[in-house]
Design an enzyme around this catalytic site. Structure first.
Site, PDB file in Angstrom:
ATOM      1  N   HIS A 117     108.220  71.518  57.850  1.00 20.62           N
ATOM      2  CA  HIS A 117     107.876  70.652  56.713  1.00 20.62           C
ATOM      3  C   HIS A 117     108.253  69.217  57.019  1.00 20.62           C
ATOM      4  CE1 HIS A 117     111.859  69.627  54.896  1.00 20.62           C
ATOM      5  NE2 HIS A 117     112.243  70.721  55.530  1.00 20.62           N
ATOM      6  N   CYS A 118     107.545  68.287  56.361  1.00 18.04           N
ATOM      7  CA  CYS A 118     107.890  66.873  56.419  1.00 18.04           C
ATOM      8  C   CYS A 118     108.336  66.456  55.021  1.00 18.04           C
ATOM      9  CB  CYS A 118     106.710  66.048  56.914  1.00 18.04           C
ATOM     10  SG  CYS A 118     105.245  66.156  55.859  1.00 18.04           S
ATOM     11  N   ALA A 119     108.227  65.181  54.692  1.00 16.40           N
ATOM     12  CA  ALA A 119     108.732  64.704  53.399  1.00 16.40           C
ATOM     13  C   ALA A 119     107.955  65.263  52.217  1.00 16.40           C
ATOM     14  CB  ALA A 119     108.695  63.177  53.363  1.00 16.40           C
TER      15      ALA A 119
END
Length: 467
Positions: free
Chosen positions: A26-28
């Site tokens: 996942h990213c932000a």
């Protein structure tokens, strides 16, 4: 939380089950899933899952937009279910193997320049703050004039605003070595050699105060302060050369000979061949870019403001990072930022119109935070969650972006930095332009909002799309 646990299970099911998932990261804002077979993904099912703001396949990953905070909790639930997890950077390395040659090249380009952006953002903010403090109206509040400002204070601000650009080749070479498998510290030193004080300063040479050195009577040699392309090319060749040398050097001599031979070979090649050749190419690119940005009658704003989010959809927008860095390095201003800001703001305006017009509680719950995200500079939730899904809002937003870009181009707005847009972007226009910046954003938002409200969306369209 049971709701997040249920969402995690639904996500796994919708993307084809456990056996179809290679890894999850996942990213932000997004859950990033690498799958074995993207044909097994049930897009409609994914989009109907609670808290999902949109989903799309890009850069070898299936990316589901949840938004900040929420994505972390969903990721934790998926990890607890025993799915293979990776860091976003490790998964990106795996994803690089997929896609066309152009996509992989652009992705690599982004990997080089994205890590440099934070320091350039900080530098842009310092420039904006200095511009604000040095305005006559602000100085008058303290009973001062420009001549009253301490020379030491000016020197201090120059340290803040000039350092990153003076040593830009070092940052570029470091990051390029890192991406292409070389030793980053060797890249850093190579970049610092390109701006060595022993070389004639490129700005002094351009001003006619200093003459370049001439090797063999015809090769001009100067420092490459604020230059990007020579350091980038030198970084690519240098990283590959280092790896080739390391394979041929005995392990007992590797620590001594590999850095020595790499730096010796590369500084000769960089100063005598790469630098002169690609500095000329760089100046040509910059001239072409400034020519387009200076097109009369706001034409540049219409073109770039209208097409920017189309480029974002393709995922190749990071290629423009080098252009913005070059503009800031050479001119300490960035006219591109204001135009593309309007493009992003317009996507938010269109999404806001959908949010207010729809009677669907689920779509409202999706659209309002997506519009806010766009106004904070992150357009993906609005793009993929709302506007592209229903088609016409996206078109109306492109028109809004073109209108805002048109006015920004006419007003000749120029940011002091890069990467910040819409609301956060106001920090880049504190040098007397902030009201005009707000005006062009409002124009983009208003045009996109009104067109979407009148022609771009109705719940009937929603029903047709979701049949």
């Amino acid at each position: 939380m049971m709701e997040n646990h249920k969402i995690a299970e639904e996500v796994i099911d919708a993307v084809g089950g456990r056996e179809n998932i290679q890894s999850v990261a996942h990213c932000a804002t997004r859950l990033r899933i690498m799958v074995n077979d993207k044909e097994k993904i049930n897009q409609e099912h994914v989009e109907q899952i609670n808290k999902v703001k949109g989903a799309f396949f890009n850069s070898g990953q299936y990316q589901i937009i949840f938004g900040t905070g929420t994505v972390n909790r969903i990721y934790e639930e998926i990890a607890n279910l025993g799915l293979a997890t990776m860091t976003a950077s490790d998964q990106k390395k795996e994803a690089v193997k997929s896609g066309s040659k152009i996509q992989r090249a652009v992705r690599t380009f982004g990997d080089v320049f994205v890590p440099i952006i934070p320091v350039l953002v900080a530098t842009g903010l310092f420039m904006g703050l200095r511009g604000l403090v040095m305005q006559d109206q602000v100085l008058a509040l303290f009973g001062m004039k420009t001549d009253d400002v301490s020379k030491n204070f000016i020197l201090f601000t120059q340290v803040l605003t000039d350092t990153a650009f003076i040593f830009l080749p070092a940052l570029v070479a470091w990051s390029t070595f890192r991406v292409f498998g070389g030793t980053p510290i060797i890249g850093l030193i190579l970049g610092l050699m390109l701006v060595s004080p022993s070389l004639p300063n490129v700005w002094s040479v351009a001003g006619g105060d200093v003459k370049p050195l001439h090797f063999f009577g015809f090769i001009p040699v100067v420092g490459y302060q604020a230059s990007v392309l020579p350091a980038f090319i030198a970084g690519i060749i240098g990283a590959k050369l280092e790896r080739a040398i390391r394979k041929r050097i005995p392990e007992s001599l590797d620590l001594i000979l590999t850095p020595f031979l790499t730096l010796l070979s590369m500084i000769i090649l960089s100063l005598l061949v790469i630098g002169p050749a690609f500095h000329t190419v760089e100046k040509g690119i910059l001239t072409a870019a400034t020519t387009v940005l200076s097109l009369p009658f706001g034409i540049a704003g219409i073109i770039l403001g209208g097409l920017n989010q189309v480029i974002v959809v393709t995922g190749v927008h990071h290629i423009f990072n080098m252009l913005e860095i070059q503009l800031l390095a050479q001119y300490h201003s960035n006219p591109y930022n204001a135009i593309v800001t309007c493009a992003g703001a317009a996507q938010g305006g269109a999404t806001l119109a959908v949010a207010l017009k729809t009677k669907s509680k689920k779509l409202k719950a999706l659209s309002f935070p997506s519009a806010l995200s766009a106004f904070l500079g992150i357009t993906e939730p609005a793009l993929f969650g709302v506007n592209l899904r229903y088609g016409k809002p996206f078109i109306m937003a492109l028109i809004g972006g073109a209108c805002g870009g048109f006015v920004a181009s006419l007003l000749k707005l120029k940011a002091t930095g890069m990467a910040l847009t819409v609301i956060p972007g106001t920090l880049l226009y504190l040098n007397g332009q902030v009201l005009l910046y707000i005006l062009v954003n409002l124009i983009a938002i208003a045009v996109a909002f009104v067109l979407t409200w009148m022609f771009g969306y109705s719940d009937k369209i929603k029903e047709e799309v979701e049949k």
